[in-house]
Design an enzyme around this catalytic site. Structure first.
Site, PDB file in Angstrom:
ATOM      1  N   CYS A  14     -26.192  -3.123  -8.108  1.00 24.24           N
ATOM      2  CA  CYS A  14     -27.510  -3.381  -7.529  1.00 24.24           C
ATOM      3  C   CYS A  14     -27.404  -3.745  -6.053  1.00 24.24           C
ATOM      4  O   CYS A  14     -27.739  -4.865  -5.653  1.00 24.24           O
ATOM      5  CB  CYS A  14     -28.180  -4.516  -8.280  1.00 24.24           C
ATOM      6  SG  CYS A  14     -28.302  -4.179 -10.021  1.00 24.24           S
ATOM      7  N   GLU A  15     -26.878  -2.849  -5.271  1.00 23.07           N
ATOM      8  CA  GLU A  15     -26.711  -3.079  -3.832  1.00 23.07           C
ATOM      9  C   GLU A  15     -26.825  -1.734  -3.137  1.00 23.07           C
ATOM     10  O   GLU A  15     -26.129  -0.786  -3.525  1.00 23.07           O
ATOM     11  CB  GLU A  15     -25.288  -3.575  -3.521  1.00 23.07           C
ATOM     12  CG  GLU A  15     -24.886  -4.807  -4.216  1.00 23.07           C
ATOM     13  CD  GLU A  15     -24.646  -5.969  -3.262  1.00 23.07           C
ATOM     14  OE1 GLU A  15     -24.750  -5.786  -2.032  1.00 23.07           O
ATOM     15  OE2 GLU A  15     -24.380  -7.051  -3.772  1.00 23.07           O
ATOM     16  N   ARG A  68       0.814  -1.211   0.000  1.00 22.77           N
ATOM     17  CA  ARG A  68       0.000   0.000   0.000  1.00 22.77           C
ATOM     18  C   ARG A  68       0.855   1.272   0.000  1.00 22.77           C
ATOM     19  O   ARG A  68       0.558   2.215  -0.721  1.00 22.77           O
ATOM     20  CB  ARG A  68      -0.891  -0.013   1.249  1.00 22.77           C
ATOM     21  CG  ARG A  68      -1.888   1.122   1.306  1.00 22.77           C
ATOM     22  CD  ARG A  68      -2.575   1.176   2.681  1.00 22.77           C
ATOM     23  NE  ARG A  68      -2.946  -0.116   3.182  1.00 22.77           N
ATOM     24  CZ  ARG A  68      -4.158  -0.659   3.069  1.00 22.77           C
ATOM     25  NH1 ARG A  68      -5.117  -0.002   2.467  1.00 22.77           N
ATOM     26  NH2 ARG A  68      -4.412  -1.848   3.568  1.00 22.77           N
TER      27      ARG A  68
END
Ligand code: LLP
Length: 434
Positions: free
Chosen positions: A362-363, A294
């Site tokens: 779709c959430e 990271r």
């Protein structure tokens, strides 16, 4: 561009005379048109600078953690910067080998390595295999014997240290699927068996305590435990563990006001602890190695999205929908990770309107950023830039809702090049069989 995002954005980020965000000398609103959105824009200079800072302040022996983001072009960059590579699956190993990355500068990780991957790694001449469980000792030994080689290995241990981070990404505690416990005696057993096994050369130990860590004390604590272990092994068997790998996990800024990593502090803490503990236990200073992912890649990328529907739910909130979401960045849904945002084509407009950036999936949970301030004038076709998406963004992406994965472009000195092409709709049926 809000000055407060300076540490969050790539080092080359500026705002040009047209009021637009530039990265690597290129206008990001133009990039969005040329390459389409969603688009990962990777600033090569940021990655290079981070690699050099890490070498300067913390240590030279770096294995970039490929899981944060890997593709063949990035492997070349990692090689150019003189770093090694930590690969944690057969797939990551494959990408690295395909790119021509020198196998001797790689370490293979994994808590459940496939035999095929062990064989491939040994055959290629991989620099290190990190032993994660006792049975792996026999499996790596068998692979080495079958190729008639001696395979260098390190043992991943669990030091019993808890890093202060999200519990999904803590790995140093005893109750972990990774590594062999020092406290429980498994690490000692692994050392003994690795020394005795044919075809293995035990070179050291490894611990990775977690990810996105800001308080560095757990690293010092881990190093103390590891060096006490090195000393115990030496006094029990006379065996010298030469290498101590401290893993990765250095946290980065995501939001205005987040602190950047303090590498000077980390470096001096690590060096002082290593010196103090090796003097205390009267063991030679080990070679210290690191696996940041990271830290190197996180702030080097920005994701560009195109704004679509702007829906005001009266008295509740305004949803600004974008053309990507949890398929290109699962981190908000998975870890409640927070991101910042800038309107790339109106970079100097005051951010006075509180909105929620919603993905296209779709959430209900597909909300990229809850409650972020953006300019009052935000509207369809604006380009939204979300910084700090380089680590675990593309690498954890999916085709949910059959969304094609975005392209990744690298920018530098006014030039842009695709390093991962955008998936097409045809790619979505590539694996299907009738
Ligand atoms: N070394 C080992 C053995 C690791 O397991 C990891 C990360 C690293 C190095 C690199 O850690 P970093 O410097 O990138 O923190 N998907 C999560 C992070 C999972 C980290 C897994 N292991 C996230 O998005 O926050």
């Amino acid at each position: 561009m809000p000055h407060t995002l300076k540490d969050v954005l790539p080092v080359t980020a500026t705002v040009n005379a047209k009021d637009r965000l530039e990265i690597g000398g290129l206008d990001t609103a133009d990039l969005a048109i040329e390459f389409g959105t969603p688009l990962f824009v990777f600033c090569e200079e940021t990655f290079r600078q981070r690699a050099r800072e890490f070498k300067k302040h913390v240590g030279e022996d770096i294995f970039y953690a490929a899981k944060a983001f890997i593709c063949t072009a990035l492997c070349n960059l990692v090689q150019e910067e003189g770093l090694g590579l930590d690969v944690a699956s057969g797939g990551e190993l494959h990408v690295a080998l395909q790119s021509g990355f020198p196998p001797e500068r790689m370490v293979l990780h994994g808590n459940n390595k496939e035999d095929a991957d062990i064989l491939r790694a040994v055959e290629a001449g991989i620099g290190r295999i990190a032993i994660d469980n006792l049975e792996e000792i026999d499996r790596v030994s068998a692979a080495a014997t079958s190729f008639g080689v001696t395979q260098p290995v390190i043992i991943r241990v669990t030091p019993g240290v808890e890093a202060h981070t999200h519990h999904y990404i803590q790995t140093g505690q005893e109750d972990s699927k990774f590594g062999l416990s020092i406290e429980g005696g498994l690490a000692t057993e692994a050392v003994k068996r690795s020394i005795e096994a044919t075809g293995l050369r035990l070179v050291g130990i490894h611990a990775h305590i977690g990810s996105n860590i800001f308080s560095y004390d757990p690293y010092a604590k881990t190093l103390e435990i590891l060096l006490a272990f090195v000393a115990a092994v030496r006094s029990d068997s006379g065996f010298e563990l030469e290498e101590v790998n401290l893993g990765g996990g250095i946290g980065i800024p995501y939001l205005a006001g987040d602190y950047p990593a303090n590498l000077e502090l980390l470096g001096s803490l690590v060096r002082e602890t290593a010196k103090k503990e090796s003097d205390l236990h009267d063991v030679p200073l080990p070679r210290l190695t690191f696996e940041p992912g990271r830290f190197l890649i996180g702030n080097a990328m920005v994701t560009l999205y195109t704004v679509g529907v702007v829906k005001e739910v009266p008295g509740i909130r305004t949803f600004v929908s974008i053309d990507g979401g949890m398929s290109d960045n699962i981190r908000p849904a998975l870890y409640e990770a927070r991101y910042s945002a800038v309107l790339a084509n109106k970079a100097r407009h005051e951010p006075t309107r509180l909105v929620t950036v919603a993905g296209m999936h779709c959430e209900s949970g597909d909300l990229l950023i809850r409650d972020v301030a953006l300019p009052e004038s935000i509207e369809r076709d604006d380009i939204l830039a979300v910084p700090a998406t380089g680590a675990y963004g593309y690498s954890m992406s999916s085709n949910y809702n059959k969304q094609p994965r975005p392209a990744v472009i690298v920018v530098r000195d006014g030039n842009a090049r695709v390093i991962v092409r955008r998936e097409s709709f045809d790619d979505l049926v590539r694996l299907d069989q009738q």
